[in-house]
Design an enzyme around this catalytic site. Structure first.
Site, PDB file in Angstrom:
ATOM      1  N   TYR A   1       1.776   1.716 -48.670  1.00  0.00           N
ATOM      2  CA  TYR A   1       0.476   0.929 -49.197  1.00  0.00           C
ATOM      3  C   TYR A   1       0.180   1.185 -50.686  1.00  0.00           C
ATOM      4  O   TYR A   1       0.068   0.122 -51.371  1.00  0.00           O
ATOM      5  CB  TYR A   1      -0.665   1.026 -48.061  1.00  0.00           C
ATOM      6  CG  TYR A   1      -1.819  -0.245 -48.220  1.00  0.00           C
ATOM      7  CD1 TYR A   1      -1.780  -1.324 -47.523  1.00  0.00           C
ATOM      8  CD2 TYR A   1      -2.755   0.025 -49.527  1.00  0.00           C
ATOM      9  CE1 TYR A   1      -2.532  -2.051 -47.875  1.00  0.00           C
ATOM     10  CE2 TYR A   1      -3.611  -0.983 -49.758  1.00  0.00           C
ATOM     11  CZ  TYR A   1      -3.555  -1.973 -48.679  1.00  0.00           C
ATOM     12  OH  TYR A   1      -4.680  -2.977 -49.152  1.00  0.00           O
TER      13      TYR A   1
ATOM     14  N   TYR B   1      -8.939  -4.017 -42.490  1.00  0.00           N
ATOM     15  CA  TYR B   1      -7.870  -4.867 -41.886  1.00  0.00           C
ATOM     16  C   TYR B   1      -8.212  -4.825 -40.060  1.00  0.00           C
ATOM     17  O   TYR B   1      -8.279  -3.814 -39.770  1.00  0.00           O
ATOM     18  CB  TYR B   1      -6.654  -4.295 -41.866  1.00  0.00           C
ATOM     19  CG  TYR B   1      -5.932  -4.486 -43.513  1.00  0.00           C
ATOM     20  CD1 TYR B   1      -6.298  -3.693 -44.496  1.00  0.00           C
ATOM     21  CD2 TYR B   1      -5.018  -5.306 -43.849  1.00  0.00           C
ATOM     22  CE1 TYR B   1      -5.754  -3.570 -45.792  1.00  0.00           C
ATOM     23  CE2 TYR B   1      -4.523  -5.880 -44.987  1.00  0.00           C
ATOM     24  CZ  TYR B   1      -4.958  -4.860 -46.024  1.00  0.00           C
ATOM     25  OH  TYR B   1      -4.394  -4.950 -47.321  1.00  0.00           O
TER      26      TYR B   1
ATOM     27  N   HIS C   1      -9.534   2.438 -55.180  1.00  0.00           N
ATOM     28  CA  HIS C   1      -9.642   2.138 -53.563  1.00  0.00           C
ATOM     29  C   HIS C   1      -8.772   3.663 -53.068  1.00  0.00           C
ATOM     30  O   HIS C   1      -7.792   3.387 -53.161  1.00  0.00           O
ATOM     31  CB  HIS C   1      -9.680   1.077 -52.851  1.00  0.00           C
ATOM     32  CG  HIS C   1     -10.664   0.052 -52.800  1.00  0.00           C
ATOM     33  ND1 HIS C   1     -10.857  -0.994 -52.277  1.00  0.00           N
ATOM     34  CD2 HIS C   1     -11.424   0.119 -53.878  1.00  0.00           C
ATOM     35  CE1 HIS C   1     -11.939  -1.581 -52.508  1.00  0.00           C
ATOM     36  NE2 HIS C   1     -12.496  -0.988 -53.458  1.00  0.00           N
TER      37      HIS C   1
ATOM     38  N   PRO D   1       1.229 -11.778 -46.621  1.00  0.00           N
ATOM     39  CA  PRO D   1       0.380 -10.877 -47.654  1.00  0.00           C
ATOM     40  C   PRO D   1      -0.331  -9.497 -46.789  1.00  0.00           C
ATOM     41  O   PRO D   1      -0.912  -8.822 -47.595  1.00  0.00           O
ATOM     42  CB  PRO D   1      -0.770 -12.016 -47.972  1.00  0.00           C
ATOM     43  CG  PRO D   1      -0.629 -12.969 -46.895  1.00  0.00           C
ATOM     44  CD  PRO D   1       0.755 -12.866 -46.415  1.00  0.00           C
TER      45      PRO D   1
ATOM     46  N   LYS E   1       2.129  -6.553 -50.882  1.00  0.00           N
ATOM     47  CA  LYS E   1       2.986  -6.282 -51.797  1.00  0.00           C
ATOM     48  C   LYS E   1       3.822  -7.344 -52.624  1.00  0.00           C
ATOM     49  O   LYS E   1       4.631  -6.619 -53.558  1.00  0.00           O
ATOM     50  CB  LYS E   1       4.264  -5.895 -50.716  1.00  0.00           C
ATOM     51  CG  LYS E   1       3.938  -4.444 -49.822  1.00  0.00           C
ATOM     52  CD  LYS E   1       4.142  -3.159 -50.936  1.00  0.00           C
ATOM     53  CE  LYS E   1       3.597  -1.996 -50.419  1.00  0.00           C
ATOM     54  NZ  LYS E   1       2.316  -1.812 -51.059  1.00  0.00           N
TER      55      LYS E   1
HETATM   56  P1  FAD Z   1       4.461 -17.048 -59.026  1.00  0.00           P
HETATM   57  O1  FAD Z   1       3.195 -16.468 -59.012  1.00  0.00           O
HETATM   58  O2  FAD Z   1       4.677 -17.941 -57.884  1.00  0.00           O
HETATM   59  O3  FAD Z   1       4.888 -17.732 -60.293  1.00  0.00           O
HETATM   60  C1  FAD Z   1       6.042 -18.606 -60.529  1.00  0.00           C
HETATM   61  C2  FAD Z   1       5.525 -19.389 -61.649  1.00  0.00           C
HETATM   62  O4  FAD Z   1       6.775 -20.341 -62.078  1.00  0.00           O
HETATM   63  C3  FAD Z   1       4.297 -20.308 -61.600  1.00  0.00           C
HETATM   64  O5  FAD Z   1       3.437 -20.216 -62.603  1.00  0.00           O
HETATM   65  C4  FAD Z   1       5.027 -21.683 -61.421  1.00  0.00           C
HETATM   66  O6  FAD Z   1       3.975 -22.700 -61.878  1.00  0.00           O
HETATM   67  C5  FAD Z   1       6.234 -21.580 -62.142  1.00  0.00           C
HETATM   68  N1  FAD Z   1       7.156 -22.411 -62.203  1.00  0.00           N
HETATM   69  C6  FAD Z   1       7.491 -23.131 -60.677  1.00  0.00           C
HETATM   70  N2  FAD Z   1       8.586 -23.841 -60.682  1.00  0.00           N
HETATM   71  C7  FAD Z   1       9.100 -23.755 -62.057  1.00  0.00           C
HETATM   72  C8  FAD Z   1      10.150 -24.390 -62.845  1.00  0.00           C
HETATM   73  N3  FAD Z   1      11.016 -25.233 -62.041  1.00  0.00           N
HETATM   74  N4  FAD Z   1      10.137 -24.424 -64.179  1.00  0.00           N
HETATM   75  C9  FAD Z   1       9.159 -23.537 -64.585  1.00  0.00           C
HETATM   76  N5  FAD Z   1       8.223 -22.941 -64.218  1.00  0.00           N
HETATM   77  C10 FAD Z   1       8.167 -23.104 -62.742  1.00  0.00           C
HETATM   78  N6  FAD Z   1       0.577  -9.676 -53.659  1.00  0.00           N
HETATM   79  C11 FAD Z   1       0.384  -8.246 -53.886  1.00  0.00           C
HETATM   80  O7  FAD Z   1       0.928  -7.569 -54.428  1.00  0.00           O
HETATM   81  N7  FAD Z   1      -1.224  -7.885 -53.464  1.00  0.00           N
HETATM   82  C12 FAD Z   1      -1.951  -8.695 -52.954  1.00  0.00           C
HETATM   83  O8  FAD Z   1      -3.100  -8.358 -52.396  1.00  0.00           O
HETATM   84  C13 FAD Z   1      -1.387 -10.113 -52.578  1.00  0.00           C
HETATM   85  N8  FAD Z   1      -2.207 -11.212 -52.029  1.00  0.00           N
HETATM   86  C14 FAD Z   1      -1.753 -12.185 -51.774  1.00  0.00           C
HETATM   87  C15 FAD Z   1      -2.900 -13.284 -51.351  1.00  0.00           C
HETATM   88  C16 FAD Z   1      -2.231 -14.408 -50.998  1.00  0.00           C
HETATM   89  C17 FAD Z   1      -3.276 -15.376 -50.183  1.00  0.00           C
HETATM   90  C18 FAD Z   1      -0.979 -14.903 -51.530  1.00  0.00           C
HETATM   91  C19 FAD Z   1      -0.630 -16.484 -51.394  1.00  0.00           C
HETATM   92  C20 FAD Z   1      -0.142 -14.181 -52.191  1.00  0.00           C
HETATM   93  C21 FAD Z   1      -0.547 -12.696 -52.427  1.00  0.00           C
HETATM   94  N9  FAD Z   1       0.124 -11.620 -52.940  1.00  0.00           N
HETATM   95  C22 FAD Z   1      -0.097 -10.435 -53.131  1.00  0.00           C
HETATM   96  C23 FAD Z   1       1.706 -12.174 -53.273  1.00  0.00           C
HETATM   97  C24 FAD Z   1       1.515 -12.583 -54.899  1.00  0.00           C
HETATM   98  O9  FAD Z   1       0.450 -13.476 -55.336  1.00  0.00           O
HETATM   99  C25 FAD Z   1       2.857 -13.258 -55.403  1.00  0.00           C
HETATM  100  O10 FAD Z   1       3.991 -12.341 -54.910  1.00  0.00           O
HETATM  101  C26 FAD Z   1       2.918 -13.380 -57.040  1.00  0.00           C
HETATM  102  O11 FAD Z   1       2.374 -14.415 -57.250  1.00  0.00           O
HETATM  103  C27 FAD Z   1       4.444 -13.471 -57.306  1.00  0.00           C
HETATM  104  O12 FAD Z   1       4.727 -13.487 -58.852  1.00  0.00           O
HETATM  105  P2  FAD Z   1       5.854 -14.474 -59.419  1.00  0.00           P
HETATM  106  O13 FAD Z   1       5.449 -14.426 -60.900  1.00  0.00           O
HETATM  107  O14 FAD Z   1       6.952 -14.105 -59.036  1.00  0.00           O
HETATM  108  O15 FAD Z   1       5.763 -15.856 -58.662  1.00  0.00           O
HETATM  109  C1  PHB Z   2      -6.872 -10.163 -51.501  1.00  0.00           C
HETATM  110  O1  PHB Z   2      -7.872  -9.585 -51.785  1.00  0.00           O
HETATM  111  O2  PHB Z   2      -6.511 -11.178 -51.744  1.00  0.00           O
HETATM  112  C2  PHB Z   2      -5.940  -9.469 -50.527  1.00  0.00           C
HETATM  113  C3  PHB Z   2      -6.058  -8.054 -50.466  1.00  0.00           C
HETATM  114  C4  PHB Z   2      -5.098  -7.334 -49.513  1.00  0.00           C
HETATM  115  C5  PHB Z   2      -4.081  -8.140 -48.763  1.00  0.00           C
HETATM  116  C6  PHB Z   2      -3.998  -9.350 -49.337  1.00  0.00           C
HETATM  117  C7  PHB Z   2      -5.104  -9.841 -49.989  1.00  0.00           C
HETATM  118  O3  PHB Z   2      -3.141  -7.458 -48.013  1.00  0.00           O
END
Ligand code: FAD
Ligand code: PHB
Length: 382
Positions: A377, A193, A65, A285, A289
């Site tokens: 962005y 948005y 995009h 979100p 990021k």
């Molecule tokens: P997590 O994905 O939380 O992974 C952590 C892992 O650790 C999990 O698998 C969990 O089961 C495991 N765990 C937990 N506790 C323990 C333990 N004690 N021992 C062992 N394992 C454990 N980010 C973007 O960049 N772009 C987007 O468009 C975007 N949209 C989003 C939309 C929504 C609705 C949400 C909720 C988030 C969004 N994010 C977005 C953010 C993104 O999803 C997170 O920042 C990302 O998942 C972070 O990854 P992580 O591996 O740090 O943590």
């Molecule tokens: C998504 O598609 O889930 C999404 C896209 C953009 C955002 C957050 C979530 O800023």
């Protein structure tokens, strides 16, 4: 600790640098793969995945995009990232990135422990770090030189940093996002948005027959108490009229509420423990990021560990937190700015309304302001 995107990418990067590692994940592979979260990644993140040989399916099934639409009170304007900064973002779901990472790790026979319960960290400052866990009733432990806390916001590793050392910076928003996934064609070929007096809305997508929509709701909203029709009606009211008229609706295949929060824990390292991703910081979100920050953290951590093992120097490792935090704070700022500009705040007075209006009016009319948004962005360099 943690086999989410941060833990799995770190593992992949470390194997490439010939550094042995084991991923210990609390949940099952199926559970982690089914978690619906991010949809948009920065150009630097997609470039990194591609350079690691993890981009084949992303390039086939993802969508590049070159801009987004911003709407204020149903009146839209476009921010053209390609024209402004010659960069773009990739629409490719976190579920798919997670699958690609597991396929690569499991396919190469790398050690990943799923369903590890009661994960505990030991000896972080004593030079003999290890973790212990219970799997299917049996206790096991792993000795290591270093531990990486990639266990997300609700994980245990951040809590291993003593209270008197850990500084927390937090902003909890008094609202959340209700998200719906539906097997319908996206309403627009790019994201929308939308700011509206009734609350923020976002139109996103996963592919030509899978749409993702969000609306601002109160933090205590129970997603199950909303019918699909109520959701679609509310979404239509908040987005530009043309989009509302052409919106194709259908049954939701997922509906959930996410709270909005900005949070940073400092330092990101303690003894031989290094925190990465959501374990150390959360952004609302709105700026898309979180996943990108998880990836830049583990990129910096791998560089530092590679230096440590190839030269014996711990200079980069000692500076890991400071290096990662410089980028983290910039994303926290950008996400806070996007959130403040686009959401309805119950306690906002007339002055705050005018500031929001003016911010959007300025953004709509200023190439300089749009360039700053486009630069952030599509992603600051790492
Ligand atoms: P997590 O994905 O939380 O992974 C952590 C892992 O650790 C999990 O698998 C969990 O089961 C495991 N765990 C937990 N506790 C323990 C333990 N004690 N021992 C062992 N394992 C454990 N980010 C973007 O960049 N772009 C987007 O468009 C975007 N949209 C989003 C939309 C929504 C609705 C949400 C909720 C988030 C969004 N994010 C977005 C953010 C993104 O999803 C997170 O920042 C990302 O998942 C972070 O990854 P992580 O591996 O740090 O943590
Ligand atoms: C998504 O598609 O889930 C999404 C896209 C953009 C955002 C957050 C979530 O800023």
């Amino acid at each position: 600790m943690g086999g989410g995107p941060a833990g799995m990418l770190l593992s992949h990067l470390l194997w490439r640098a010939e550094i042995d590692n084991v991923v210990v994940e609390q949940r099952s592979r199926d559970y982690v793969e089914a978690r619906i979260r991010a949809g948009v990644i920065e150009q630097g993140t997609s470039d990194l995945l591609r350079s690691l040989g993890l981009g084949t399916r992303m390039d086939r099934e993802g969508f590049v995009h070159g801009g987004v639409t911003i709407s204020n009170a149903r009146s839209p304007f476009r921010v053209d990232f390609m024209a402004l900064v010659n960069r773009a973002v990739m629409v490719y779901g976190q579920t798919e990135i997670q699958k690609d990472l597991y396929d690569a790790g499991v396919g190469a026979g790398r050690p990943i422990v799923f369903e590890a319960e009661n994960v505990q960290l030991h000896g972080l400052t004593e030079g003999n770090p290890s973790i212990s866990y219970v799997r299917h009733g049996e206790t096991a432990s792993i000795d290591a030189d270093y531990l990486a806390g990639c266990d997300g916001f609700h994980g245990v590793s951040r809590h291993a940093v003593p209270h008197d050392v850990r500084q927390e910076f937090e902003r909890l928003y008094p609202f959340g996002w209700m998200g719906v996934l539906s097997e319908t064609p996206p309403v627009s070929h790019e994201l929308i948005y939308a700011r509206h007096p009734r609350g923020f809305a976002l139109c996103s997508m996963r592919n030509p027959m899978l749409s993702r929509y969000y609306i601002q709701c109160t933090a205590d909203t129970d997603a199950a108490s909303w019918t699909d029709d109520q959701f679609w009606d509310e979404l239509r009211r908040r987005i530009p009229e043309e989009a509302a008229t052409s919106l194709v609706t259908g049954p939701s295949i997922e509906k959930s509420v996410t709270p909005l929060r900005s949070y940073v824990a400092e330092p990101m390292q303690w003894g031989n423990l290094f925190l990465a991703g959501d374990a150390a910081h959360i952004v609302p979100p709105t700026g898309a990021k979180g996943l990108n920050l998880a990836f830049s953290d583990v990129y910096y951590l791998t560089e530092a560990l590679a230096e440590r093992y190839s030269t014996g120097s711990t200079t980069a490792l000692d500076g890991y937190g400071a290096t990662a935090l410089r980028r983290v704070w910039k994303a926290v700022r950008f996400s806070w700015w996007m959130t403040a500009m686009l959401h309805t705040f119950d306690d906002a007075g007339e002055f705050e309304h005018r500031m929001q209006e003016t911010e959007l009016d300025y953004l709509a009319g200023s190439e300089a302001a749009q360039t700053a948004m486009a630069e952030n962005y599509t992603g600051l360099p790492f």
